[in-house]
Design an enzyme around this catalytic site. Structure first.
Site, PDB file in Angstrom:
ATOM      1  N   ASP A 717       0.789  -1.241   0.000  1.00 23.75           N
ATOM      2  CA  ASP A 717       0.000   0.000   0.000  1.00 23.75           C
ATOM      3  C   ASP A 717       0.820   1.289   0.000  1.00 23.75           C
ATOM      4  OD1 ASP A 717      -1.994  -1.860   0.277  1.00 23.75           O
ATOM      5  OD2 ASP A 717      -2.549  -1.313   2.313  1.00 23.75           O
ATOM      6  N   GLU A 792      -7.089  -3.517  -3.400  1.00 21.00           N
ATOM      7  CA  GLU A 792      -8.438  -3.371  -2.873  1.00 21.00           C
ATOM      8  C   GLU A 792      -9.051  -2.053  -3.341  1.00 21.00           C
ATOM      9  OE1 GLU A 792     -10.116  -4.861   1.367  1.00 21.00           O
ATOM     10  OE2 GLU A 792      -8.666  -3.232   1.459  1.00 21.00           O
ATOM     11  N   GLU A 796      -8.331   4.942  -3.987  1.00 16.05           N
ATOM     12  CA  GLU A 796      -7.066   5.428  -3.417  1.00 16.05           C
ATOM     13  C   GLU A 796      -5.926   5.262  -4.417  1.00 16.05           C
ATOM     14  OE1 GLU A 796      -7.110   5.178   1.339  1.00 16.05           O
ATOM     15  OE2 GLU A 796      -7.330   3.215   0.383  1.00 16.05           O
TER      16      GLU A 796
END
Length: 969
Positions: A717, A792, A796
């Protein structure tokens, strides 16, 4: 005396021959080519070789029992006058281990087969099949032109019960030996009859989401935010000569936005450096930074045996296990009808997930030198490719190497003197060698497998002898002696596809050079394939749907009709070209820091005086909160969200409400909060680690928990985490350009970590997160998983690209701003094919698009869920946050309306609680901004707006200003 003996022997021979003919009766249900019972219908038989001498001249013969279902191996060399064998077929007797006897007639195969090929192996003894023809459909044994493979219905691994008829050591894998007949004209190899053959083409599935490195906490700041006891006073004086930050020039022209690095400096001195990392670099030979979120990572993680997904093929180092038992590389391709679907949702009717089986070893490329001491190493690791080498032992030279490139049309193996071995876990049905080269110097073999698929093998030798395959058994074929050159494998759906592969064989890509430029609102990017082999042939590469829809005219003209199903991105088409050019004609050059509307054609910031007064009262409350305390988190992710929240509030205060003094006063506090991180004094400081090459949280080093801060230390991430910091820096730089010089090195370090465009930067890998082949990023870092990389939150992902665009704009880096614009345009195209589904979506399965969003998109599966729960607001909402000016460009109105109607209309939105309610209603504001404003201002059905409906990383001020501006209030 001798003459009488000869007469007696001839009489005896004739008598025995007649007796055998009389007794040659097929088993019940097998006569006339029928198959009443599944194979086998007798125990395993041993084979007796009979040789008959005759006149000069030789013909290879195939055994026939009158049933195309029989599987008996025979080796027969018959010399006879022309035509004699066909009229008087000899008889061969074979005896089972129990002593019972059966008979069969041998029929001749002509010296020249009908299609100009040598049949090296066949598990069918039908003479028609032996000559290249398919047996009648009634036999049930023909290989169809279009692959039809059984659908997997459960997570189960199929193993074969086949018993070998020889003592050949094949690593414990049950296969069947083959006896070979060779004559001057051709070679014929046939599988023994009466042996169990069960195709291992079902594979296995893993329906659970990976847990390693993924905490189950929600991505919202849920800690209580106290009401400020004192409101901030506008004490800062507004300078009269403050310079303005650079603005984006819509007409700018940048010839190659990928050429120059952001920087080549070492990370700032406040970032300590260390050489170790908890994840070891297994078998990596490359020096320098290594991509951590790439398709090839499984080759140096875990036990190195999880698949790597090239699209459409996947490759796996079997390491002596699996269906084939190979020590080489197993190649697989899964058709749509082999997918496994989850249960259908009671409301939408959509399947919860779909997944492709793994562990299917269709064709395996190996070498006889490889065995239990084999080691796998990785080298030449780039953003599109890797070179995987198999060595017979630690420290040895590569026996066979695999240049792996995303979208490869062939899986190519480069042999350096090793003896080639081709294996299969599905088993050969027939193996043929074309008598005519596919092109000069390239031999071709055709493998028909037991699941009905056809695979092509091309061999181009660079020195020594060409590839001469000999089939050892129905699971293994071997070359004769050392081989220097390439072997390429491709799956052919039909004869037309084979013609295309014939044209492209002998050439392969070893890497991709990415280039591109912008001219106003038009952006282009180009894949230039670095190729080896036969340079005069074009490179064969598969294009995904988002490539096909953006090709320029020149590239579009090189798309062939060859198509293959990919694991999770629809159907790919083969392109024969040394380069591709993709065009994006609507770069978001008009999108800046303020709300944007496609209908308005740009930014919208005008607000009525009454709305301004109300929003300012809210902004004053929010900006008076303790910025230092709220951003002091033990997580880079949550800290970044908190900083970005306050940045958006201050932006609204100055640029939409017009209160410069209040904005500047609050900005000074935000600068202090950001300085904690620029000085690396947060709870878990960052560290530059040289093991992989990147800036990571020290959380996992300190705690020993790989999942700390969502796995940041293991490169999970990073574009999410650092994207919020880059966005905050962009807003600060926009509000106060004088702040940029002192903080530029720190912010650029974060940019380089997630989106370094150039190999000239020796501190960070090129494009850690964004995947230019797939058109979006991968969030999954250094964790070994069976289903490959995943991501996911698509929203973002675009936030990170937007942040790059805006930081590039304010810092004066036109290349970076242009890359950000191009990334957003590519994402708007790709995400609406792979992540966000309207009813018109033709890429994803029809029974899945009712979910409206992917949930978690893996390389090998799509699962409509999240790592932190299955509530529908979680699954849909993770693709909504954060709400930013570019959001409507990606999440188009048609999609938002369909998603709202499917899940949240009719009062269902009122049942959502917590910060997810604010996220949901902010998203609703993109299609009904006045309704969104009514909700956030407290005038909705819920009455007074509740603070608990806000994510701690989102602001009410921004939601109000966004909806009011788009709604014309």
């Amino acid at each position: 005396m001798m003459e009488r003996m000869n007469i007696k022997m001839k009489f005896l021979f004739v008598w025995l021959t007649l007796l055998q003919v009389v007794l040659a009766v097929p088993p019940p249900g097998v006569a006339n080519g029928g198959r009443k019972y599944p194979r086998p219908w007798f125990p395993v038989w041993r084979t007796v070789t009979v040789t008959a001498q005759g006149q000069p001249g030789s013909t290879a013969c195939a055994a026939s029992t009158g049933s195309s279902s029989s599987k008996r191996s025979q080796s027969v060399e018959l010399g006879s006058p022309d035509g004699w064998t066909a009229q008087h077929p000899p008889v061969i007797s074979t005896r089972s281990d129990s002593g019972s006897e059966t008979q069969q007639t041998i029929q001749a195969v002509s010296d020249e087969t009908l299609d100009g090929e040598e049949i090296l192996f066949s598990d069918e003894t039908s003479p028609a099949l032996a000559t290249g023809q398919q047996p009648p459909a009634s036999t049930g044994s023909s290989a169809p032109d279009v692959t039809q493979t059984p659908e997997v219905t459960q997570s189960a691994s199929t193993t074969s019960n086949t018993k070998p008829t020889s003592t050949t050591d094949l690593g414990g894998i049950n296969t069947v030996s083959v006896i070979t007949s060779v004559n001057p004209s051709e070679t014929l190899q046939i599988l023994p009859t009466h042996v169990p053959v069960e195709s291992t083409n079902t594979g296995t599935i893993a329906t659970d989401t990976p847990s390693s490195g993924y905490p189950t906490s929600q991505p919202l700041i849920t800690s209580h935010i106290p009401t400020p006891t004192e409101l901030i006073s506008a004490t800062a004086s507004v300078p009269t000569d403050q310079p303005s930050a650079p603005s984006e020039t819509v007409s700018m022209i940048v010839p190659n936005i990928f050429a120059a690095p952001v920087s080549t400096d070492p990370p700032p001195a406040k970032i300590p450096q260390r050489k170790d990392h908890p994840a070891p670099r297994i078998g990596i030979k490359s020096a320098g930074p290594i991509g951590t979120n790439k398709f090839y990572n499984n080759f140096f993680l875990g036990n190195q045996t999880s698949p790597s997904y090239l699209f459409p093929y996947s490759v796996t180092w079997a390491r002596g296990g699996g269906a084939s038992g190979t020590w080489g590389m197993a190649i697989s391709h899964v058709e749509a009808n082999q997918r496994v679907y989850g249960q259908s949702d009671a409301n939408s009717g959509a399947a919860r997930y779909y997944i492709n089986p793994i562990g299917i070893h269709s064709v395996c490329l190996s070498a006889k030198e490889l065995g239990p001491e084999t080691v796998l190493t990785s080298d030449n690791l780039t953003d599109f490719s890797s070179l995987v080498s198999l060595r017979a032992r630690e420290g040895g030279q590569p026996v066979v190497q695999f240049p792996l490139v995303q979208g490869a049309g062939f899986v190519t193996a480069v042999y350096n003197g090793g003896q080639p071995v081709i294996q299969t876990g599905i088993y050969f049905k027939t193996v043929t060698r074309a008598s005519k080269e596919a092109k000069e110097g390239v031999m071709k073999y055709r493998l028909h497998l037991e699941d009905g698929t056809t695979w092509l093998v091309y061999a181009y030798h660079t020195k020594g002898e060409g590839l001469n395959l000999q089939v050892v058994n129905n699971g293994r074929a071997e070359g004769q002696g050392g081989y220097y050159g390439i072997i390429q494998v491709a799956k052919a759906s039909d004869g037309e596809a084979e013609k295309v592969y014939d044209q492209a064989c002998g050439t392969y890509a070893v890497g991709v050079d990415l280039s591109g430029g912008v001219n106003g609102k038009t952006g282009t990017y180009r894949f230039g394939f670095r190729k080896q082999g036969m340079y005069q042939s074009p490179v064969a590469q598969f294009a995904l749907p988002h490539h096909l829809s953006s090709f320029d005219d020149g590239t579009r003209g090189k798309v062939t009709g060859v198509k293959m199903q990919t694991p999770t991105k629809g159907v790919a088409y083969l392109v024969l070209a040394d380069s591709w050019t993709m065009v994006e004609g609507e770069l978001p050059t008009g999108i800046g820091f303020l709300p944007w509307s496609a209908e308005a054609g740009g930014e919208v910031k005008g607000l009525s005086s009454g709305v301004k007064t109300f929003i300012k009262s809210v902004a004053l409350q929010e900006v008076s909160q303790d910025m230092l305390q709220q951003s002091d988190q033990n997580s880079m992710y949550f800290s970044g969200k908190a900083l970005a929240k306050f940045a958006s509030i201050i932006l609204v205060i100055r640029d939409m409400l017009g209160d410069e003094a209040l904005a500047l006063t609050a900005l000074n506090q935000l600068k202090q909060a950001f300085a904690r991180f620029a000085e690396n004094k947060q709870q878990f400081p960052l560290v530059y680690e040289g093991g992989w090459g990147g800036v990571v949280s020290s959380a996992s080093y300190v705690t020993g928990n790989s999942g700390a801060d969502f796995g940041n230390s293991y490169y999970n991430d990073h574009h999410f985490h650092y994207g919020y910091f880059i966005l905050t820096a962009a807003i600060i730089g926009h509000l106060d350009p004088s702040w940029i010089p002192a903080n530029k090195a720190y912010v650029n370090m974060l940019v380089r970590d997630v989106a370094n465009p150039s190999a000239a930067d020796q501190y960070f890998p090129v494009w850690r997160n964004f995947d230019w082949y797939h058109g979006h990023s991968w969030a999954h870092g250094l964790f070994d998983t069976l289903d490959g990389k995943d991501q996911e939150s698509s929203s973002e992902d675009t936030m990170a690209s937007y942040a790059l665009k805006m930081w590039g704009t304010v810092s004066g880096d036109q290349n970076l701003a242009a890359r950000g614009n191009l990334m957003l345009a590519v994402q708007a195209r790709s995400l609406n094919s792979y992540y966000l589904y309207t009813e018109s979506n033709t890429v994803q399965p029809k029974n899945f698009i009712g979910n409206k969003v992917a949930g978690i998109l893996f390389e090998n599966k799509v699962d409509h869920t999240t790592y932190f729960g299955t509530n529908i607001e979680y699954v849909q909402g993770i693709h909504m946050l954060p709400l930013l000016p570019h959001t409507p460009m990606v999440r188009k109105k048609e999609f938002v309306r369909e998603e709202w109607e499917a899940y949240f209309s009719g009062g269902r939105a009122e049942q959502v609680t917590g910060g997810w309610k604010g996220i949901l209603m902010g998203n609703y504001g993109t299609i009904d901004p006045r309704g969104g404003y009514e909700f956030f201002s407290g005038g909705g059905k819920g009455g007074e707006f509740k603070g608990e409906w806000l994510d701690g990383g989102a602001s009410l001020t921004w939601y109000l200003a966004y909806c009011a501006a788009l709604g014309g209030l």
